[in-house]
Design a protein around this motif. Structure first.
Motif, PDB file in Angstrom:
ATOM      1  N   CYS A  93      20.312   1.266 -30.902  1.00 12.83           N
ATOM      2  CA  CYS A  93      20.399  -0.099 -30.293  1.00 12.83           C
ATOM      3  C   CYS A  93      18.980  -0.563 -29.549  1.00 12.83           C
ATOM      4  O   CYS A  93      18.747  -1.655 -29.474  1.00 12.83           O
ATOM      5  N   ALA A  94      18.287   0.243 -29.064  1.00 17.80           N
ATOM      6  CA  ALA A  94      16.818  -0.062 -28.698  1.00 17.80           C
ATOM      7  C   ALA A  94      16.156  -0.808 -29.931  1.00 17.80           C
ATOM      8  O   ALA A  94      15.138  -1.814 -29.475  1.00 17.80           O
ATOM      9  N   VAL A  95      16.092  -0.110 -30.953  1.00 16.69           N
ATOM     10  CA  VAL A  95      15.429  -0.697 -31.978  1.00 16.69           C
ATOM     11  C   VAL A  95      15.703  -2.091 -32.264  1.00 16.69           C
ATOM     12  O   VAL A  95      15.064  -3.016 -32.566  1.00 16.69           O
ATOM     13  N   LEU A  96      17.170  -2.226 -32.446  1.00 16.18           N
ATOM     14  CA  LEU A  96      17.902  -3.633 -32.739  1.00 16.18           C
ATOM     15  C   LEU A  96      17.503  -4.569 -31.645  1.00 16.18           C
ATOM     16  O   LEU A  96      17.134  -5.793 -32.161  1.00 16.18           O
ATOM     17  N   PHE A  97      17.443  -4.061 -30.370  1.00 17.95           N
ATOM     18  CA  PHE A  97      17.211  -5.413 -29.365  1.00 17.95           C
ATOM     19  C   PHE A  97      15.560  -5.580 -29.459  1.00 17.95           C
ATOM     20  O   PHE A  97      15.123  -6.524 -28.918  1.00 17.95           O
ATOM     21  N   SER A  98      14.827  -4.522 -29.535  1.00 18.23           N
ATOM     22  CA  SER A  98      13.348  -4.873 -29.830  1.00 18.23           C
ATOM     23  C   SER A  98      13.125  -5.755 -30.923  1.00 18.23           C
ATOM     24  O   SER A  98      12.478  -6.789 -30.742  1.00 18.23           O
ATOM     25  N   PHE A  99      13.742  -5.536 -31.796  1.00 18.95           N
ATOM     26  CA  PHE A  99      13.661  -6.583 -33.096  1.00 18.95           C
ATOM     27  C   PHE A  99      14.045  -7.927 -32.811  1.00 18.95           C
ATOM     28  O   PHE A  99      13.557  -8.805 -33.071  1.00 18.95           O
ATOM     29  N   ILE A 100      15.156  -8.035 -31.944  1.00 24.04           N
ATOM     30  CA  ILE A 100      15.768  -9.165 -31.490  1.00 24.04           C
ATOM     31  C   ILE A 100      14.596 -10.033 -30.743  1.00 24.04           C
ATOM     32  O   ILE A 100      14.350 -11.214 -30.937  1.00 24.04           O
ATOM     33  N   LEU A 101      13.739  -9.400 -29.915  1.00 20.90           N
ATOM     34  CA  LEU A 101      12.796 -10.057 -29.215  1.00 20.90           C
ATOM     35  C   LEU A 101      11.735 -10.706 -29.996  1.00 20.90           C
ATOM     36  O   LEU A 101      11.246 -11.714 -29.941  1.00 20.90           O
ATOM     37  N   PHE A 102      11.349 -10.187 -31.156  1.00 18.62           N
ATOM     38  CA  PHE A 102      10.495 -10.661 -32.256  1.00 18.62           C
ATOM     39  C   PHE A 102      11.134 -11.548 -33.059  1.00 18.62           C
ATOM     40  O   PHE A 102      10.508 -12.607 -33.499  1.00 18.62           O
ATOM     41  N   GLN A 103      12.358 -11.519 -33.431  1.00 17.52           N
ATOM     42  CA  GLN A 103      12.918 -12.334 -34.536  1.00 17.52           C
ATOM     43  C   GLN A 103      14.601 -12.846 -33.999  1.00 17.52           C
ATOM     44  O   GLN A 103      15.277 -12.529 -34.615  1.00 17.52           O
ATOM     45  N   PRO A 104      14.412 -13.445 -32.821  1.00 19.36           N
ATOM     46  CA  PRO A 104      15.830 -13.943 -32.365  1.00 19.36           C
ATOM     47  C   PRO A 104      16.699 -14.804 -33.262  1.00 19.36           C
ATOM     48  O   PRO A 104      17.953 -14.867 -32.895  1.00 19.36           O
ATOM     49  N   GLY A 105      15.825 -15.503 -34.309  1.00 16.78           N
ATOM     50  CA  GLY A 105      16.891 -16.363 -35.100  1.00 16.78           C
ATOM     51  C   GLY A 105      17.314 -15.585 -36.098  1.00 16.78           C
ATOM     52  O   GLY A 105      17.898 -16.248 -36.991  1.00 16.78           O
ATOM     53  N   THR A 106      17.105 -14.359 -36.655  1.00 18.28           N
ATOM     54  CA  THR A 106      17.496 -13.808 -37.562  1.00 18.28           C
ATOM     55  C   THR A 106      18.925 -13.801 -37.488  1.00 18.28           C
ATOM     56  O   THR A 106      19.639 -13.552 -36.673  1.00 18.28           O
ATOM     57  N   SER A 107      19.627 -14.055 -38.716  1.00 17.49           N
ATOM     58  CA  SER A 107      21.081 -13.752 -39.203  1.00 17.49           C
ATOM     59  C   SER A 107      21.459 -12.357 -38.902  1.00 17.49           C
ATOM     60  O   SER A 107      20.905 -11.522 -39.931  1.00 17.49           O
ATOM     61  N   ILE A 108      22.710 -12.073 -37.993  1.00 16.83           N
ATOM     62  CA  ILE A 108      23.374 -10.859 -38.310  1.00 16.83           C
ATOM     63  C   ILE A 108      24.637 -10.758 -38.647  1.00 16.83           C
ATOM     64  O   ILE A 108      25.368 -11.711 -37.979  1.00 16.83           O
ATOM     65  N   TYR A 109      25.130 -10.142 -39.819  1.00 13.51           N
ATOM     66  CA  TYR A 109      26.228 -10.106 -40.391  1.00 13.51           C
ATOM     67  C   TYR A 109      27.250  -9.046 -39.825  1.00 13.51           C
ATOM     68  O   TYR A 109      26.739  -7.886 -39.938  1.00 13.51           O
ATOM     69  N   LEU A 110      28.565  -9.080 -39.352  1.00 10.16           N
ATOM     70  CA  LEU A 110      29.101  -8.075 -38.755  1.00 10.16           C
ATOM     71  C   LEU A 110      30.068  -7.868 -40.034  1.00 10.16           C
ATOM     72  O   LEU A 110      30.599  -8.757 -40.724  1.00 10.16           O
ATOM     73  N   PHE A 111      30.867  -6.828 -40.214  1.00  2.93           N
ATOM     74  CA  PHE A 111      31.523  -6.331 -41.183  1.00  2.93           C
ATOM     75  C   PHE A 111      32.709  -7.242 -41.429  1.00  2.93           C
ATOM     76  O   PHE A 111      33.337  -7.633 -42.631  1.00  2.93           O
ATOM     77  N   PHE A 112      33.347  -7.602 -40.165  1.00  5.01           N
ATOM     78  CA  PHE A 112      34.758  -8.084 -40.130  1.00  5.01           C
ATOM     79  C   PHE A 112      34.565  -9.726 -39.863  1.00  5.01           C
ATOM     80  O   PHE A 112      35.341 -10.296 -39.640  1.00  5.01           O
ATOM     81  N   ILE A 113      33.455 -10.401 -39.621  1.00 10.54           N
ATOM     82  CA  ILE A 113      32.924 -11.712 -39.661  1.00 10.54           C
ATOM     83  C   ILE A 113      32.081 -11.922 -40.744  1.00 10.54           C
ATOM     84  O   ILE A 113      30.915 -11.739 -40.567  1.00 10.54           O
ATOM     85  N   PRO A 114      32.436 -12.832 -41.671  1.00 10.00           N
ATOM     86  CA  PRO A 114      31.858 -13.087 -42.686  1.00 10.00           C
ATOM     87  C   PRO A 114      30.697 -14.476 -42.431  1.00 10.00           C
ATOM     88  O   PRO A 114      30.392 -14.997 -43.437  1.00 10.00           O
ATOM     89  N   ILE A 115      30.581 -14.550 -40.955  1.00  7.11           N
ATOM     90  CA  ILE A 115      29.445 -15.429 -40.992  1.00  7.11           C
ATOM     91  C   ILE A 115      28.196 -15.262 -40.411  1.00  7.11           C
ATOM     92  O   ILE A 115      28.285 -14.266 -39.543  1.00  7.11           O
TER      93      ILE A 115
END
Length: 177
Positions: A93-115
């Motif tokens: 989670c730390a890696v993910l949230f650190s990444f979000i600080l640098f790339q907040p517009g990146t699209s994240i897909y969840l397995f159960f939400i196809p958008i």
């Protein structure tokens, strides 16, 4: 395994690290590795591009959060002899949230939400879920470690790269502006 009861009494301190190297089952391991694969390598490339010490700083964020993400769990369960925890989810989670600080517009897909969900929207929703799940606690998942790992990841990144705050808000402004 992490045993908050023992740690709070000065024993088994080493499990702050070793508990992050084992997982409950293949699903737990695969989910962590899947998240790490998509965000960890990208974060390391970003940090290495910013600083000659980027690889070391990346490892620092990971290992610091591996340890510190369990501090809340230890405080919460210090008198519960029967509570154990394991996994690297706090560090992931730390890696993910650190990444979000640098790339907040990146699209994240969840397995159960196809958008696609912008990372800057996913982040707060995930933290709210962690708080709710930790309070509901009907499963054997350490949701507190997810939450605190994310917080440590953000704080460590800001300490190493204070300029990321301006970058983050600028990127979010462009995304929603």
């Amino acid at each position: 395994m992490l045993h908050p009861y023992s740690i709070s009494r000065g024993g088994r301190i080493y499990t702050l690290i070793t508990s992050g190297m084992i997982h409950r089952d293949w699903t737990h391991l695969l989910f962590n590795m899947f998240t790490f694969y998509f965000f960890g390598f990208q974060l390391e490339r970003i940090l290495a591009a910013i600083s000659a010490w980027g690889h070391v700083q990346y490892a620092l964020i990971y290992f610091l959060s591996l340890i510190l993400s369990d501090v809340g769990t230890i405080a919460k369960h210090k008198n519960n002899f029967n509570y154990y925890s394991l996994g690297a989810s706090g560090a992931i989670c730390a890696v993910l949230f650190s990444f979000i600080l640098f790339q907040p517009g990146t699209s994240i897909y969840l397995f159960f939400i196809p958008i696609p969900i912008p990372a800057v929207v996913f982040g707060p929703l995930f933290l709210l879920y962690c708080v709710w799940a930790a309070r509901s606690a009907r499963d054997s998942i350490n949701h507190d470690a997810h939450f605190y790992g994310a917080v440590v990841g953000v704080l460590a990144t800001i300490l190493l790269y204070p300029q990321v705050i301006g970058h983050f808000f600028s990127a979010v402004g462009q995304l929603f502006g």
